[in-house]
Design a protein around this motif. Structure first.
Motif, short mmCIF file in Angstrom:
data_model
loop_
_atom_site.label_atom_id
_atom_site.label_comp_id
_atom_site.label_asym_id
_atom_site.label_seq_id
_atom_site.Cartn_x
_atom_site.Cartn_y
_atom_site.Cartn_z
N ALA A 51 -9.35 4.33 7.90
CA ALA A 51 -9.24 4.06 6.46
C ALA A 51 -10.13 5.04 5.70
O ALA A 51 -11.22 5.38 6.17
N VAL A 52 -9.65 5.47 4.56
CA VAL A 52 -10.45 6.33 3.68
C VAL A 52 -10.49 5.72 2.29
O VAL A 52 -9.45 5.32 1.76
N ARG A 53 -11.70 5.63 1.76
CA ARG A 53 -11.86 5.15 0.38
C ARG A 53 -12.46 6.26 -0.46
O ARG A 53 -13.38 6.96 -0.01
N LEU A 54 -11.93 6.43 -1.65
CA LEU A 54 -12.50 7.39 -2.62
C LEU A 54 -12.99 6.58 -3.79
O LEU A 54 -12.22 5.84 -4.41
N GLY A 245 3.89 3.16 -0.03
CA GLY A 245 3.33 3.51 -1.34
C GLY A 245 3.46 5.00 -1.62
O GLY A 245 3.01 5.47 -2.67
N PHE A 246 4.05 5.74 -0.70
CA PHE A 246 4.29 7.18 -0.92
C PHE A 246 5.79 7.45 -0.83
O PHE A 246 6.49 6.83 -0.01
N SER A 247 6.25 8.40 -1.63
CA SER A 247 7.66 8.78 -1.55
C SER A 247 7.87 9.66 -0.32
O SER A 247 6.91 10.15 0.29
N VAL A 456 1.09 6.03 7.43
CA VAL A 456 0.07 6.06 6.37
C VAL A 456 0.49 5.10 5.25
O VAL A 456 1.68 4.95 4.96
N ARG A 457 -0.47 4.42 4.66
CA ARG A 457 -0.10 3.52 3.55
C ARG A 457 -1.26 3.39 2.58
O ARG A 457 -2.43 3.57 2.93
N VAL A 458 -0.87 3.07 1.36
CA VAL A 458 -1.87 2.82 0.32
C VAL A 458 -2.35 1.39 0.50
O VAL A 458 -1.55 0.46 0.64
N GLU A 459 -3.68 1.23 0.54
CA GLU A 459 -4.22 -0.13 0.69
C GLU A 459 -4.52 -0.75 -0.67
O GLU A 459 -4.43 -1.94 -0.85
#
Ligand code: ADP
Ligand code: PMV
Length: 460
Positions: A51-54, A245-247, A456-459
């Motif tokens: 997981a990556v958080r910005l 969450g990504f095209s 990959v997905r948006v959390e």
């Protein structure tokens, strides 16, 4: 190119709004090493993820990068990052006649990496371990690549990138690709926040009317290597904007950037790992061709044991070991690769059959398919050993599995790392517990998992 996401453009909230994305690790079922030489491979995603958080705020003028797993905690001052992002990206095309989405293919990888290394020299970053350095180089490379190619700057004074993972690093579970995919996805999501898509444009197109790449443009090496990661690849992404969450276009972009970042540590990766970690599921992959979903009829819930030998190894070194064997005995090596390809193709046929078995089918039919698959595992392991990428501890684990009637093989680069083994449906729980117990008693870590989850997905 127009400026987007310039600081103070009013698009960024004043409160902390973390971006969180994650990507799975992967397991190669068949085709490691041979895939580097253009052979077929099959890989699936794990339910263990990076997981990556910005996180943005104005607390201090800094870009912080943290990965507790690797003991990385590095701070760059915002001004120097700003100047890094202001410098136009080195491309292998002379004209401006290209599309933002094609940039990872048009990039002058070596020049961007040189620039990152200069930047690190000047920043006086001291890291004791090469894996930490690889991590930082990859983060800066993806940050500069994805943001500066859109002429974007950080939206706030302070940005913190935090990486956490369920994966063991350097063990063949694709921690590196899972990390690269997550970091690329986080920067893409960040870019979209800095430059929200026009509500009238359903494509989420960051650059709307930017012209297509010109016919006469030079093609980069990266482009050739990742050629074929086309829109078809996104059949695994379920439509134009799947659950990730990504095209489809964004997934392809993330995978291509992750492939470029993988070149930092691996030199010449096959592209299998970044593809598996981006798209998830179970995929069939060949260098230079569009990846395809395996088990299209019905998703396969493959039950797997992951056995950690705890022997560290580096992918790049193991790829070199195989290359050395090839230089010594090219004909023999190529024959082994051809045989691995036959094993992979047969396995793919069997996975196809499994996926087509109707609900309520005779369990014997499924058992037969599994027993054939397990023979293929054994064959593949023998072939990999013959290339010189085995290890005594892998052999030991596989011997223990053998004693319980199960066939195992190494996964990933070998030389240590993980072994895998398919757990046949309806295997007696007691027998499985026993073999897991024996492995643990001999110093292996064992995880039981199911293959083929989300990419990959948006959390949030
Ligand atoms: N959680 C993480 N945080 C930072 N970097 C990571 C992380 N996971 C992997 N990496 C990077 O990937 C490298 C491991 O790559 P590699 O040796 O190919 O192993 P694997 O087979 O697990 O991909 C690490 O040295 C590091 O540079
Ligand atoms: C050996 C190889 O086929 C797979 C490496 O996998 P991993 O880095 O060990 O997870 C290399 C590659 O595909 O680039």
């Amino acid at each position: 190119m127009s400026d987007i996401g310039a600081k103070g453009d009013g698009n960024v909230e004043t409160s902390e709004l973390p971006i969180a994305v994650s990507a799975p690790g992967k397991v190669i079922l068949h085709g490691e090493h041979s895939v580097v030489y253009g052979k077929l491979a099959v890989a699936g995603s794990l339910d263990l993820r990076t997981a990556v958080r910005l996180i943005e705020n104005d607390a201090r003028d800094a870009f912080d990068v943290e990965s507790a797993t690797l003991g990385v905690d590095v701070r760059f001052d915002s001004k120097s990052i700003k100047s890094l992002l202001e410098t136009p990206l080195p491309l292998l095309v002379d004209s401006n006649d290209y599309n933002y989405w094609d940039i990872p293919n048009l990039l002058d990888h070596d020049r961007l990496l040189d620039r990152i290394d200069d930047f690190l020299d000047k920043s006086n970053v001291r890291l004791s371990h090469s894996s930490q350095m690889t991590c930082i180089r990859a983060v800066l490379y993806l940050c500069a690549g994805i943001l500066s190619s859109a002429r974007a700057q950080f939206g706030r004074e302070s940005v913190r990138l935090v990486v956490t993972t369920d994966l063991t690093t350097g063990a063949g579970m694709g921690s590196s690709a899972s990390f690269s995919v997550s970091v690329a996805a986080a920067f893409l999501k960040y870019l979209k926040r800095l430059n929200p898509p026009n509500k009238d444009s359903p494509n989420d197109d960051l650059v709307g009317d930017r012209p297509k790449q010109s016919q006469g443009s030079k093609e980069s090496q990266a482009s050739k290597e990742s050629e074929g990661f086309s829109a078809e690849a996104s059949q695994a992404s379920k439509g134009s904007k799947g659950s990730s969450g990504f095209s489809a276009k964004e997934l392809e972009f993330i995978s291509r950037w992750a492939f470029n970042a993988e070149r930092i540590a691996h030199g010449a990766p096959s592209g299998l790992d970044n593809t598996a970690c981006t798209y998830g599921s179970l995929i069939e992959f060949r260098r230079g061709a569009a990846p395809a979903l395996v088990g299209a009829a019905r998703p396969l819930d493959l039950d797997l044991l992951l056995i950690d030998t705890k022997v560290a190894r580096q992918t790049k070194k193991m790829v070199e070991v195989a290359a050395r064997t090839r230089r010594m005995f090219p004909k023999i090596f190529d024959n082994v690769l051809d045989t691995i390809e036959l094993v992979t193709s047969k396995a793919l046929e069997l996975y196809g059959e499994l996926s087509n078995v109707p609900a309520g089918a005779d369990p014997e039919e499924i058992r037969t398919i599994y027993s054939k698959l397990s023979v293929l595992f054994g064959l593949n392991q023998g072939l990999l050993n013959s290339l010189g990428v085995g290890h005594a501890r892998l052999d030991e684990a596989i011997g223990i599995l053998d004693g319980a009637g199960l066939k195992g093989k190494l996964t990933g680069a070998g030389g240590g790392g993980y072994a895998i083994c398919l757990v046949p449906p309806r295997m007696e729980a007691k027998a499985l517990e026993e073999v897991m117990g024996t492995l643990e008693a001999r110093g292996f870590d064992v995880i039981r998992t199911c293959l083929g989850g989300d990419g990959v997905r948006v959390e949030c």
